[in-house]
Scaffold this motif. Structure first.
Motif, PDB file in Angstrom:
ATOM      1  N   TRP A   1       0.853  -1.193   0.000  1.00  0.00           N
ATOM      2  CA  TRP A   1       0.000   0.000   0.000  1.00  0.00           C
ATOM      3  C   TRP A   1       0.890   1.245   0.000  1.00  0.00           C
ATOM      4  O   TRP A   1       0.987   1.956   0.990  1.00  0.00           O
ATOM      5  N   PRO A   2       1.548   1.507  -1.099  1.00  0.00           N
ATOM      6  CA  PRO A   2       2.491   2.638  -1.126  1.00  0.00           C
ATOM      7  C   PRO A   2       1.842   3.995  -0.926  1.00  0.00           C
ATOM      8  O   PRO A   2       2.514   4.949  -0.543  1.00  0.00           O
ATOM      9  N   ASP A   3       0.534   4.094  -1.193  1.00  0.00           N
ATOM     10  CA  ASP A   3      -0.143   5.378  -1.053  1.00  0.00           C
ATOM     11  C   ASP A   3      -0.623   5.648   0.370  1.00  0.00           C
ATOM     12  O   ASP A   3      -1.106   6.750   0.649  1.00  0.00           O
ATOM     13  N   GLU A   4      -0.550   4.638   1.241  1.00  0.00           N
ATOM     14  CA  GLU A   4      -0.988   4.823   2.623  1.00  0.00           C
ATOM     15  C   GLU A   4       0.147   5.439   3.445  1.00  0.00           C
ATOM     16  O   GLU A   4       1.329   5.167   3.212  1.00  0.00           O
ATOM     17  N   ALA A   5      -0.239   6.275   4.413  1.00  0.00           N
ATOM     18  CA  ALA A   5       0.769   6.958   5.230  1.00  0.00           C
ATOM     19  C   ALA A   5       1.533   5.993   6.129  1.00  0.00           C
ATOM     20  O   ALA A   5       2.690   6.229   6.468  1.00  0.00           O
ATOM     21  N   GLY A   6       0.890   4.911   6.523  1.00  0.00           N
ATOM     22  CA  GLY A   6       1.528   3.953   7.419  1.00  0.00           C
ATOM     23  C   GLY A   6       0.481   3.227   8.237  1.00  0.00           C
ATOM     24  O   GLY A   6      -0.684   3.124   7.829  1.00  0.00           O
ATOM     25  N   LEU A   7       0.881   2.719   9.382  1.00  0.00           N
ATOM     26  CA  LEU A   7      -0.020   1.995  10.277  1.00  0.00           C
ATOM     27  C   LEU A   7      -0.006   2.660  11.643  1.00  0.00           C
ATOM     28  O   LEU A   7       1.031   3.135  12.097  1.00  0.00           O
ATOM     29  N   ASP A   8      -1.192   2.684  12.278  1.00  0.00           N
ATOM     30  CA  ASP A   8      -1.186   3.184  13.651  1.00  0.00           C
ATOM     31  C   ASP A   8      -0.631   2.100  14.573  1.00  0.00           C
ATOM     32  O   ASP A   8      -0.476   0.933  14.186  1.00  0.00           O
ATOM     33  N   THR A   9      -0.308   2.474  15.801  1.00  0.00           N
ATOM     34  CA  THR A   9       0.373   1.565  16.734  1.00  0.00           C
ATOM     35  C   THR A   9      -0.405   0.272  16.949  1.00  0.00           C
ATOM     36  O   THR A   9       0.160  -0.827  16.916  1.00  0.00           O
ATOM     37  N   ALA A  10      -1.718   0.389  17.152  1.00  0.00           N
ATOM     38  CA  ALA A  10      -2.525  -0.792  17.453  1.00  0.00           C
ATOM     39  C   ALA A  10      -2.592  -1.744  16.275  1.00  0.00           C
ATOM     40  O   ALA A  10      -2.501  -2.969  16.431  1.00  0.00           O
ATOM     41  N   ARG A  11      -2.738  -1.190  15.075  1.00  0.00           N
ATOM     42  CA  ARG A  11      -2.861  -2.060  13.902  1.00  0.00           C
ATOM     43  C   ARG A  11      -1.539  -2.751  13.593  1.00  0.00           C
ATOM     44  O   ARG A  11      -1.510  -3.927  13.210  1.00  0.00           O
ATOM     45  N   LEU A  12      -0.428  -2.039  13.736  1.00  0.00           N
ATOM     46  CA  LEU A  12       0.868  -2.666  13.506  1.00  0.00           C
ATOM     47  C   LEU A  12       1.096  -3.810  14.490  1.00  0.00           C
ATOM     48  O   LEU A  12       1.624  -4.865  14.130  1.00  0.00           O
ATOM     49  N   ARG A  13       0.660  -3.604  15.722  1.00  0.00           N
ATOM     50  CA  ARG A  13       0.795  -4.692  16.703  1.00  0.00           C
ATOM     51  C   ARG A  13      -0.043  -5.900  16.284  1.00  0.00           C
ATOM     52  O   ARG A  13       0.430  -7.040  16.361  1.00  0.00           O
ATOM     53  N   ARG A  14      -1.280  -5.662  15.835  1.00  0.00           N
ATOM     54  CA  ARG A  14      -2.139  -6.779  15.428  1.00  0.00           C
ATOM     55  C   ARG A  14      -1.545  -7.533  14.237  1.00  0.00           C
ATOM     56  O   ARG A  14      -1.735  -8.744  14.117  1.00  0.00           O
ATOM     57  N   MET A  15      -0.847  -6.814  13.371  1.00  0.00           N
ATOM     58  CA  MET A  15      -0.277  -7.454  12.191  1.00  0.00           C
ATOM     59  C   MET A  15       1.054  -8.143  12.489  1.00  0.00           C
ATOM     60  O   MET A  15       1.349  -9.204  11.931  1.00  0.00           O
ATOM     61  N   ALA A  16       1.855  -7.548  13.357  1.00  0.00           N
ATOM     62  CA  ALA A  16       3.197  -8.085  13.607  1.00  0.00           C
ATOM     63  C   ALA A  16       3.240  -9.040  14.782  1.00  0.00           C
ATOM     64  O   ALA A  16       3.729 -10.167  14.672  1.00  0.00           O
ATOM     65  N   TRP A  17       2.759  -8.606  15.945  1.00  0.00           N
ATOM     66  CA  TRP A  17       2.861  -9.399  17.180  1.00  0.00           C
ATOM     67  C   TRP A  17       1.549  -9.308  17.954  1.00  0.00           C
ATOM     68  O   TRP A  17       1.467  -8.656  18.973  1.00  0.00           O
ATOM     69  N   PRO A  18       0.490  -9.977  17.477  1.00  0.00           N
ATOM     70  CA  PRO A  18      -0.820  -9.834  18.143  1.00  0.00           C
ATOM     71  C   PRO A  18      -0.851 -10.355  19.577  1.00  0.00           C
ATOM     72  O   PRO A  18      -1.682  -9.917  20.369  1.00  0.00           O
ATOM     73  N   THR A  19       0.049 -11.276  19.928  1.00  0.00           N
ATOM     74  CA  THR A  19       0.038 -11.834  21.295  1.00  0.00           C
ATOM     75  C   THR A  19       1.021 -11.138  22.220  1.00  0.00           C
ATOM     76  O   THR A  19       1.141 -11.510  23.380  1.00  0.00           O
ATOM     77  N   LEU A  20       1.723 -10.142  21.702  1.00  0.00           N
ATOM     78  CA  LEU A  20       2.720  -9.450  22.521  1.00  0.00           C
ATOM     79  C   LEU A  20       2.022  -8.618  23.591  1.00  0.00           C
ATOM     80  O   LEU A  20       1.073  -7.878  23.297  1.00  0.00           O
ATOM     81  N   PRO A  21       2.435  -8.718  24.861  1.00  0.00           N
ATOM     82  CA  PRO A  21       1.808  -7.896  25.908  1.00  0.00           C
ATOM     83  C   PRO A  21       1.893  -6.409  25.553  1.00  0.00           C
ATOM     84  O   PRO A  21       2.911  -5.944  25.025  1.00  0.00           O
ATOM     85  N   GLN A  22       0.812  -5.683  25.826  1.00  0.00           N
ATOM     86  CA  GLN A  22       0.752  -4.273  25.453  1.00  0.00           C
ATOM     87  C   GLN A  22       1.937  -3.449  25.975  1.00  0.00           C
ATOM     88  O   GLN A  22       2.533  -2.676  25.220  1.00  0.00           O
ATOM     89  N   PRO A  23       2.329  -3.573  27.273  1.00  0.00           N
ATOM     90  CA  PRO A  23       3.474  -2.777  27.741  1.00  0.00           C
ATOM     91  C   PRO A  23       4.763  -3.080  26.966  1.00  0.00           C
ATOM     92  O   PRO A  23       5.553  -2.176  26.695  1.00  0.00           O
ATOM     93  N   LEU A  24       4.965  -4.353  26.622  1.00  0.00           N
ATOM     94  CA  LEU A  24       6.171  -4.715  25.878  1.00  0.00           C
ATOM     95  C   LEU A  24       6.115  -4.144  24.468  1.00  0.00           C
ATOM     96  O   LEU A  24       7.127  -3.669  23.930  1.00  0.00           O
ATOM     97  N   TRP A  25       4.945  -4.186  23.842  1.00  0.00           N
ATOM     98  CA  TRP A  25       4.803  -3.629  22.503  1.00  0.00           C
ATOM     99  C   TRP A  25       5.082  -2.123  22.496  1.00  0.00           C
ATOM    100  O   TRP A  25       5.784  -1.621  21.613  1.00  0.00           O
ATOM    101  N   LEU A  26       4.552  -1.408  23.460  1.00  0.00           N
ATOM    102  CA  LEU A  26       4.785   0.037  23.526  1.00  0.00           C
ATOM    103  C   LEU A  26       6.264   0.335  23.772  1.00  0.00           C
ATOM    104  O   LEU A  26       6.815   1.292  23.215  1.00  0.00           O
TER     105      LEU A  26
END
Length: 639
Positions: free
Chosen positions: A454-479
């Protein structure tokens, strides 16, 4: 020091405690009438160094072994009592096995009623005792011949002197861990209210400490400590190794049971599944197979559990193996706690062992990864193998997990070589650098793949990137991971969007001039801005330069593309997000409701709602759009 008695019924345990302390521990009317102990009894005697020596007197009847196990939990010294006229009896053996499996390291043997036996009989009893204690903690421990019912008995005096000397020489228990007291008695006291008594297993409690979060567990109810008695005298502290009474405020006696805990809130995560190491006694009968029922004595509690073998299909008498204990109700335990197992009828002690993981999974309990974790935990109980444990924790271990595993405050735990603390807010996590690098690399690869698709998209927000990359990662560790990548410059942020640094583009002078003409038109269009073709026509330019410039503005966060060729000004998206947030209740917002709020047509309202869904601000549930719990990041980025 706390001394626990052990021995067969009617072997003189209570009489001996009374001779040693002057206290009759049989306090119940039925105990007096029947001449036998039914409940736990307590006695205290002062020492020359101003300390207090505590005694827990346990019943010896075979039907009361569960009470004996509750009393033996947390003692420092085991005093095995064997009557000279009876010698070794069934509960003598069972009580000794319980003390041994609970890890008691100090003790002595008292041959009671010695005045009823001649020298030959005492020699025979001594031989029986020697065979009994061989290979246990009582091997090579002193044996005293006592006649507790006789005034000024020299044997009793010698035993008393020995106990006092051991108590005064014993080093105080470490109090660095989180506070927890195993409740073995609860009652009400006129003018004071609810009182619980028990042995403090770990930590220290200060009466005037308002910062501690002390709970009744496993209920999780917060309690207020109104008063403390430690070793039978008023105190401002309760510390590991002491018998204590706690006066509790704001809680009814009926809400508390023997086996509950008064504990620091960080101590326990109550669970129905606990992985343990189980050692079966050679005389354990048929062994333990899948779903074998066992009576488990843990702390001062008594539960029924079913055993699920982890290392083999069954465990034979005399063998040691791993089990998962499945309970019918939530149970509190910490790694390294010792427990006792009795058979399905609760008539014989069949074994005991160590708690490995008090929060075991219900599924994949025998997976290679799971068994490797248990091996590392078991090794940690024997030696300081923190690195090996961290190798089995790809997401690291948070401060509370480490505190439960190591029984010391996180601030006193230095990361081993190759590990680090991550996170700026509690609870921090300790993780191996190799695992940390893996998390970071995968997150960046995920974002790069998104940019490619999606080259025309600005990027991903924090929550969506987490769901795509590491959905089981604890929230504090992801942040913590996100913040680290931002600080290192490996990740960039534009409004709510996270993107790779190379994804941003600069405007040429011609594009800058065009952007200055486009942005006011989009802003003036409010919730219904012109399409690309209309903007090009109105400015008398080609569509392609307009589209190309707007896509660059998209990457800079000044505009947002709701659908292809329809761009909204940043300020209008912010206002729409605010309207959506204000209109959302627990059930979310329907398209028709949002249409009426914005004054737009149904098609455009749905297009905007779908944009917010893609952006991670909302999600669609049937025909409604609900704010995401982690969608606040989108709102904060816009703000």
């Amino acid at each position: 020091m706390i001394i626990g008695t052990a021995g067969h019924i009617d072997h003189g345990k209570t009489t001996l405690v009374q001779a040693l302390t002057g206290v009759d521990t049989d306090r119940l009317k039925e105990e007096k009438a029947r001449g036998m102990s039914i409940e736990l009894g307590y006695a205290y005697t002062p020492l020359a160094n101003d300390d207090i020596l505590g005694f827990i007197d346990v019943p010896g009847h075979e039907r009361l072994v569960h009470t004996m196990a509750a009393g033996a939990s947390g003692i420092d010294f085991g005093l095995l009592v064997v009557a000279a006229d009876d010698s070794v009896m069934p509960q003598t053996r069972e009580h000794l096995a319980i003390l041994d499996m609970l890890g008691i390291a100090r003790g002595a043997v008292a041959v009671s009623k010695a005045d009823r036996a001649d020298g030959q009989r005492l020699d025979e009893v001594g031989n029986d005792i020697a065979r009994l204690v061989a290979g246990t903690f009582l091997q090579d421990m002193p044996v005293f011949h006592v006649s507790a019912a006789s005034p000024e008995d020299p044997g009793t005096g010698a035993l008393r002197n020995h106990l006092h000397a051991v108590a005064q020489a014993m080093k105080a228990r470490d109090t660095k861990g989180p506070f927890r007291l195993a409740i073995d008695r609860v009652f009400t006291l006129k003018g004071h209210g609810t009182v619980v008594t028990g042995t403090v297993h770990d930590g220290m409690l200060h009466l005037d400490d308002d910062t501690s979060d002390i709970r009744l567990m496993p209920a999780g109810q917060k309690v207020r400590i109104r008063g403390i008695h430690a070793q039978n005298r008023p105190s401002t502290t309760a510390r590991a190794g002491q018998r204590c009474a706690l006066n509790l405020g704001g809680i009814d006696k009926n809400a508390i049971e023997r086996g509950d805990w008064i504990a620091d809130a960080r101590c326990f995560l109550p669970s129905r599944n606990i992985d343990v190491q189980l050692w079966l006694r050679p005389d354990a009968g048929s062994g333990v197979r899948a779903w074998s029922p066992l009576h488990i004595h843990l702390g001062a509690s008594h539960y029924l559990a079913h055993a699920v073998p982890l290392s083999d299909t069954a465990l034979a008498p005399g063998e040691t193996g791993w089990m998962q204990l499945v309970f019918e109700q939530p149970v509190c335990a910490m790694p390294g706690d010792r427990y006792i197992a009795r058979d399905a009828q609760a008539r014989h002690t069949v074994g005991g062992g160590l708690v490995l993981d008090p929060n075991a999974p219900q599924r994949k309990r025998r997976s290679p990864e799971r068994l490797a974790w248990l091996r590392a935990v078991a090794a940690l109980q024997i030696e300081d193998g923190l690195t090996a444990l961290l190798e089995q924790a790809p997401h690291g271990l948070d401060e509370h997990q480490l505190m439960r595993l190591l029984r010391r405050p996180p601030d006193e735990t230095t990361p081993p070589e190759g590990a680090l603390w991550v996170g700026s807010h509690a609870p921090r996590r300790m993780i191996l650098q190799t695992h940390w690098d893996t998390l970071a690399s995968h997150a960046l690869r995920t974002l790069a793949s998104f940019h490619e698709r999606w080259p025309d998209e600005a990027g991903l927000d924090t929550a969506r990137l987490r769901r795509m990359a590491w959905p089981t990662l604890p929230q504090p560790l992801w942040l913590a991971l996100r913040d680290s990548l931002l600080d290192e410059g490996r990740l960039a942020r534009n409004g709510p969007w996270l993107h790779l640094p190379g994804h941003a583009v600069a405007l040429t002078p011609q594009e800058t001039e065009l952007a200055a003409r486009l942005l006011p038109l989009l802003d003036a269009g409010r919730f219904d801005p012109p399409w690309v073709r209309d903007l090009a026509s109105g400015l008398n330019v080609e569509e392609q330069p307009v589209r190309h410039t707007l896509l660059k503005l998209l990457r800079s966060g000044e505009v947002y593309q709701v659908v292809r060729d329809l761009f909204y000004h940043r300020e209008q998206i912010l206002e729409l997000a605010g309207m959506l947030r204000a209109a959302c209740d627990a059930d979310g917002v329907a398209a028709a409701q949002f249409r009426d709020l914005t004054g737009l047509g149904r098609k455009r309202a749905i297009q905007i709602l779908e944009f917010f869904n893609r952006a991670g601000y909302t999600r669609r549930i049937q025909d409604r759009h609900v704010l995401r719990k982690d969608g606040a990041d989108f709102w904060q980025g816009l703000s």
